[in-house]
Enzyme design. Structure first.
Site, short mmCIF file in Angstrom:
data_model
loop_
_atom_site.label_atom_id
_atom_site.label_comp_id
_atom_site.label_asym_id
_atom_site.label_seq_id
_atom_site.Cartn_x
_atom_site.Cartn_y
_atom_site.Cartn_z
N LYS A 32 0.82 -1.21 0.00
CA LYS A 32 0.00 0.00 0.00
C LYS A 32 0.86 1.27 0.00
O LYS A 32 2.07 1.21 0.25
CB LYS A 32 -0.94 -0.04 1.21
N TYR A 72 -12.21 -1.71 -3.75
CA TYR A 72 -12.74 -1.91 -2.40
C TYR A 72 -14.25 -1.74 -2.36
O TYR A 72 -14.82 -1.34 -1.32
CB TYR A 72 -12.07 -0.94 -1.43
N PHE A 80 -15.39 4.01 7.09
CA PHE A 80 -13.99 4.25 6.72
C PHE A 80 -13.75 4.27 5.22
O PHE A 80 -12.61 4.44 4.77
CB PHE A 80 -13.08 3.21 7.39
N ARG A 108 -2.65 -14.47 4.11
CA ARG A 108 -3.40 -13.81 5.19
C ARG A 108 -2.68 -14.01 6.54
O ARG A 108 -2.64 -13.12 7.37
CB ARG A 108 -4.84 -14.34 5.27
N THR A 114 -5.82 -6.99 10.50
CA THR A 114 -6.01 -5.69 9.86
C THR A 114 -5.35 -4.57 10.66
O THR A 114 -4.67 -3.70 10.10
CB THR A 114 -7.52 -5.41 9.70
N ARG A 125 2.22 -6.76 8.84
CA ARG A 125 1.55 -5.58 9.42
C ARG A 125 2.13 -5.23 10.79
O ARG A 125 2.24 -4.04 11.12
CB ARG A 125 0.04 -5.81 9.47
N ASN A 135 -1.93 0.12 6.88
CA ASN A 135 -1.45 -1.17 7.39
C ASN A 135 -0.58 -1.93 6.39
O ASN A 135 -0.48 -3.15 6.43
CB ASN A 135 -2.63 -2.02 7.88
N HIS A 138 -2.17 -5.32 1.38
CA HIS A 138 -3.46 -5.98 1.14
C HIS A 138 -3.19 -7.41 0.71
O HIS A 138 -2.21 -7.70 0.02
CB HIS A 138 -4.23 -5.28 0.01
N GLU A 149 -9.28 -10.18 -8.22
CA GLU A 149 -8.33 -9.11 -7.91
C GLU A 149 -7.08 -9.19 -8.79
O GLU A 149 -6.53 -8.15 -9.19
CB GLU A 149 -7.94 -9.17 -6.42
P1 ATP Z 1 -7.23 -5.69 2.95
O1 ATP Z 1 -8.58 -5.94 2.28
O2 ATP Z 1 -6.64 -4.35 2.60
O3 ATP Z 1 -6.27 -6.84 2.73
P2 ATP Z 1 -8.30 -6.62 5.45
O4 ATP Z 1 -8.95 -7.68 4.61
O5 ATP Z 1 -7.43 -7.05 6.59
O6 ATP Z 1 -7.46 -5.64 4.53
P3 ATP Z 1 -10.78 -5.17 5.39
O7 ATP Z 1 -11.81 -5.31 6.45
O8 ATP Z 1 -11.00 -5.81 4.06
O9 ATP Z 1 -9.39 -5.64 6.03
O10 ATP Z 1 -10.53 -3.60 5.20
C1 ATP Z 1 -9.87 -3.11 4.05
C2 ATP Z 1 -8.91 -2.02 4.46
O11 ATP Z 1 -9.68 -0.90 4.92
C3 ATP Z 1 -8.00 -2.36 5.65
O12 ATP Z 1 -6.86 -3.06 5.27
C4 ATP Z 1 -7.66 -0.99 6.16
O13 ATP Z 1 -6.68 -0.35 5.34
C5 ATP Z 1 -8.99 -0.27 6.01
N1 ATP Z 1 -9.84 -0.41 7.19
C6 ATP Z 1 -10.60 -1.46 7.55
N2 ATP Z 1 -11.28 -1.22 8.69
C7 ATP Z 1 -10.93 0.04 9.06
C8 ATP Z 1 -11.29 0.87 10.14
N3 ATP Z 1 -12.14 0.48 11.08
N4 ATP Z 1 -10.74 2.11 10.19
C9 ATP Z 1 -9.89 2.54 9.24
N5 ATP Z 1 -9.51 1.79 8.18
C10 ATP Z 1 -10.02 0.55 8.09
MG MG Z 2 -10.08 -7.25 2.88
#
Ligand code: ATP
Ligand code: MG
Length: 160
Positions: A32, A72, A80, A108, A114, A125, A135, A138, A149
């Site tokens: 990212k 996304y 968010f 993962r 996350t 992370r 973080n 992805h 994707e």
């Molecule tokens: P990613 O999809 O990026 O691999 P993830 O699957 O661990 O991450 P998701 O729930 O899909 O988490 O959220 C996508 C992204 O949105 C997170 O990686 C983070 O950058 C952001 N994000 C998620 N939840 C929050 C939150 N509560 N506050 C701020 N940013 C968030």
């Molecule tokens: Mg995700």
């Protein structure tokens, strides 16, 4: 879905080009803007390669707002979402399809939770994430999403 390759009769249910989407051998990683912009890509790639991931292709992309929103889309409407799109368009990212056994599951695990504060010690992370949004990386969350994707960034590319 069973992760094993299956016999020929099972494979007739799959696309005829040997598409591996139903098995967990490929996933998409995105370094990212926070991590890419601060020069962490090399260290993160080292971590992934040490864990047996093979890089099939790589692209540095500065996502448009529409692109980040589409990528996304599952999070559209969440509190968010706008901030996430701001972040993901704040600078270039490095997108990479990766290959190994149990690719989605294992990536993962390697990236961690996350929120870096909750991520296990030694995960990407935990090592490089700055916060729940910033973080570092992805990873696809299912083999089906991995296929979608990878196509998002690498449509038409003949992966190695
Ligand atoms: P990613 O999809 O990026 O691999 P993830 O699957 O661990 O991450 P998701 O729930 O899909 O988490 O959220 C996508 C992204 O949105 C997170 O990686 C983070 O950058 C952001 N994000 C998620 N939840 C929050 C939150 N509560 N506050 C701020 N940013 C968030
Ligand atoms: Mg995700």
């Amino acid at each position: 879905m069973s992760p094993h390759r299956g016999d020929a009769s099972e494979r007739t249910n799959h696309k005829p080009n040997g598409n591996e989407a139903m098995s967990d051998t490929r996933t998409l990683a995105i370094i990212k803007p926070d991590a890419f912009g601060s020069g962490k890509a090399g260290k993160i790639i080292d971590r992934l390669e040490s864990d047996g991931f093979r890089i099939l292709a790589a692209r540095v992309v500065h996502l448009s707002r529409a692109g980040a929103e589409a990528f996304y889309d599952v999070h559209r409407g969440k509190p968010f979402f706008a901030s996430l799109v701001d972040f993901m368009t704040s600078g270039p990212v490095l997108a990479m399809p990766l290959e190994r056994e149990d690719a989605v599951t294992r990536l993962r695990e390697v990236i961690g939770a996350t929120d870096p504060a909750d991520a296990d010690t030694g995960t990407v992370r935990a090592l490089y994430g700055e916060g729940k949004e910033r973080n570092a990386i992805h990873a696809s969350d299912s083999p089906d999403n991995a296929r979608v994707e990878v196509a998002f960034f690498f449509a038409g590319v003949d992966l190695a």
